[in-house]
Design an enzyme around this catalytic site. Structure first.
Site, PDB file in Angstrom:
ATOM      1  N   ARG A  16      19.286  50.335  56.229  1.00  0.00           N
ATOM      2  CA  ARG A  16      19.755  49.461  57.297  1.00  0.00           C
ATOM      3  C   ARG A  16      20.248  50.292  58.484  1.00  0.00           C
ATOM      4  O   ARG A  16      19.984  49.964  59.643  1.00  0.00           O
ATOM      5  CB  ARG A  16      20.877  48.570  56.766  1.00  0.00           C
ATOM      6  CG  ARG A  16      21.173  47.342  57.628  1.00  0.00           C
ATOM      7  CD  ARG A  16      22.407  46.624  57.128  1.00  0.00           C
ATOM      8  NE  ARG A  16      22.294  46.244  55.737  1.00  0.00           N
ATOM      9  CZ  ARG A  16      23.324  46.132  54.904  1.00  0.00           C
ATOM     10  NH1 ARG A  16      24.549  46.371  55.311  1.00  0.00           N
ATOM     11  NH2 ARG A  16      23.129  45.775  53.654  1.00  0.00           N
TER      12      ARG A  16
ATOM     13  N   ARG B 265      28.221  41.998  47.926  1.00  0.00           N
ATOM     14  CA  ARG B 265      26.967  41.502  48.482  1.00  0.00           C
ATOM     15  C   ARG B 265      25.794  42.210  47.825  1.00  0.00           C
ATOM     16  O   ARG B 265      25.842  43.417  47.574  1.00  0.00           O
ATOM     17  CB  ARG B 265      26.928  41.745  49.995  1.00  0.00           C
ATOM     18  CG  ARG B 265      27.656  40.707  50.786  1.00  0.00           C
ATOM     19  CD  ARG B 265      27.718  40.991  52.269  1.00  0.00           C
ATOM     20  NE  ARG B 265      26.572  41.692  52.830  1.00  0.00           N
ATOM     21  CZ  ARG B 265      26.372  41.855  54.140  1.00  0.00           C
ATOM     22  NH1 ARG B 265      27.255  41.379  55.003  1.00  0.00           N
ATOM     23  NH2 ARG B 265      25.329  42.503  54.593  1.00  0.00           N
TER      24      ARG B 265
ATOM     25  N   ARG C  87      19.905  43.941  70.634  1.00  0.00           N
ATOM     26  CA  ARG C  87      19.607  45.007  69.682  1.00  0.00           C
ATOM     27  C   ARG C  87      18.280  45.691  69.964  1.00  0.00           C
ATOM     28  O   ARG C  87      17.941  46.658  69.291  1.00  0.00           O
ATOM     29  CB  ARG C  87      19.603  44.448  68.261  1.00  0.00           C
ATOM     30  CG  ARG C  87      20.991  43.984  67.818  1.00  0.00           C
ATOM     31  CD  ARG C  87      21.014  43.615  66.370  1.00  0.00           C
ATOM     32  NE  ARG C  87      22.364  43.222  65.949  1.00  0.00           N
ATOM     33  CZ  ARG C  87      22.682  42.910  64.709  1.00  0.00           C
ATOM     34  NH1 ARG C  87      21.758  42.936  63.763  1.00  0.00           N
ATOM     35  NH2 ARG C  87      23.921  42.566  64.405  1.00  0.00           N
TER      36      ARG C  87
ATOM     37  N   LYS D 141      32.498  45.893  64.756  1.00  0.00           N
ATOM     38  CA  LYS D 141      32.299  45.266  66.075  1.00  0.00           C
ATOM     39  C   LYS D 141      33.089  43.962  66.191  1.00  0.00           C
ATOM     40  O   LYS D 141      33.767  43.713  67.181  1.00  0.00           O
ATOM     41  CB  LYS D 141      30.819  44.972  66.309  1.00  0.00           C
ATOM     42  CG  LYS D 141      29.925  46.178  66.408  1.00  0.00           C
ATOM     43  CD  LYS D 141      28.502  45.788  66.759  1.00  0.00           C
ATOM     44  CE  LYS D 141      27.852  44.899  65.714  1.00  0.00           C
ATOM     45  NZ  LYS D 141      27.669  45.565  64.424  1.00  0.00           N
TER      46      LYS D 141
ATOM     47  N   ARG E 155      32.836  46.935  50.682  1.00  0.00           N
ATOM     48  CA  ARG E 155      33.014  45.543  51.099  1.00  0.00           C
ATOM     49  C   ARG E 155      32.994  44.589  49.900  1.00  0.00           C
ATOM     50  O   ARG E 155      32.168  44.721  49.005  1.00  0.00           O
ATOM     51  CB  ARG E 155      31.920  45.126  52.100  1.00  0.00           C
ATOM     52  CG  ARG E 155      32.060  45.779  53.437  1.00  0.00           C
ATOM     53  CD  ARG E 155      31.186  45.144  54.484  1.00  0.00           C
ATOM     54  NE  ARG E 155      29.750  45.319  54.225  1.00  0.00           N
ATOM     55  CZ  ARG E 155      28.813  45.167  55.155  1.00  0.00           C
ATOM     56  NH1 ARG E 155      29.154  44.832  56.375  1.00  0.00           N
ATOM     57  NH2 ARG E 155      27.548  45.338  54.862  1.00  0.00           N
TER      58      ARG E 155
END
Length: 264
Positions: free
Chosen positions: A210, A199, A121, A44, A155
């Site tokens: 998630r 992370r 959201r 996004k 990531r």
């Protein structure tokens, strides 16, 4: 400023890129006011930022608003610190307050328009936002789950400079009528290679949970804007080189700088 047209393809078509149930009309007297939705890790921020530069409107991510307020000595700073330190969620009212404050700053400078990144959201957030300002268009970015999972697990963050990179090279072969997909890795510069960290929450189990929560919370938001004729659903066909021109096509926009650099 861009002129929009309806872009629609049959939902069953394997090469579907964008489906829309909106009848967009460019606002008169101000710039665009858009929202970008999409799962964590879908990109996004990347596409919202690019469109922000192209259209000359602010790219507003609510997470950045919270971080900026925390670093300031503003009236909400101490309250936010207490909330964050206790691991609680920032309330809808505070987020809207921060957003209204940011939009007020832009208005005072004689600027208008924005692209909101990842907000609202929930239905409640969408309803509150609707009472504050008029949203013209909601772009819902979508990515195949296997690609999204690999992207999240790939990531990496540089522990020294904080740069974000991705070691995953996603290459999904075409099968059963579904098109293939290729997304190149985003490697770090040599000085960051030995400093990459993952992370703590980028594990397969956490990422899947998630995504489950996101879909559960956000599907009603999609329906909210779909019923108002403002939702554009865009299936990312690959990485930025493949997706950016197709997204522009779905929005009936042109990036002259991108064309010039490609022709150079």
């Amino acid at each position: 400023m861009a002129v929009f047209s309806r872009c629609s393809r049959a939902a069953t078509a394997p090469t579907r890129i964008a489906t829309a149930t909106f009848a967009y009309r460019e606002p008169k007297g101000r710039n665009v006011q858009w929202v970008f939705l999409g799962c964590p890790g879908v990109g996004k921020g990347t596409y919202a930022s690019r469109l922000s530069n192209l259209l000359g409107v602010p790219h507003i991510a609510t997470g950045d608003l919270v971080r900026h307020e925390l670093a300031s000595s503003g009236p909400l700073s101490s309250k936010l610190k207490e909330i964050v330190n206790q691991g609680k969620l920032v309330s809808d009212e505070i987020i809207i307050d921060l957003l209204s404050k940011r939009l007020g700053v832009e208005a005072a400078k004689g600027e208008s328009g924005f692209i909101l990144d990842g907000f609202p959201r929930t239905i409640r957030q969408a309803e509150i936002l609707e009472g504050v300002t008029d949203i013209d268009l909601v772009v819902n970015l979508k990515l195949r789950e296997e690609a999204l999972l690999a992207k999240c697990l790939g990531r990496r963050i540089c522990s020294e400079c904080g740069g974000n990179y991705n070691v995953a090279c996603i290459d999904i072969k075409a099968e059963n009528g579904r098109p293939g997909m290729y997304m190149a890795a985003l490697p770090p510069p040599p000085q960051c290679e030995s400093k990459l960290i993952t992370r703590a929450d980028d594990t397969e189990e956490v990422v899947k949970e998630r995504l489950r929560i996101y879909h559960e919370m956000t599907r009603p938001v999609e329906d909210f804007y779909r019923s108002r004729g403002k939702l554009l659903e865009f299936d990312l066909p690959g990485g930025i080189p493949e997706s950016w021109p197709k997204l522009l096509q779905a929005l009936n926009l042109e990036d002259h700088e991108d064309k010039e650099s490609a022709a150079a």
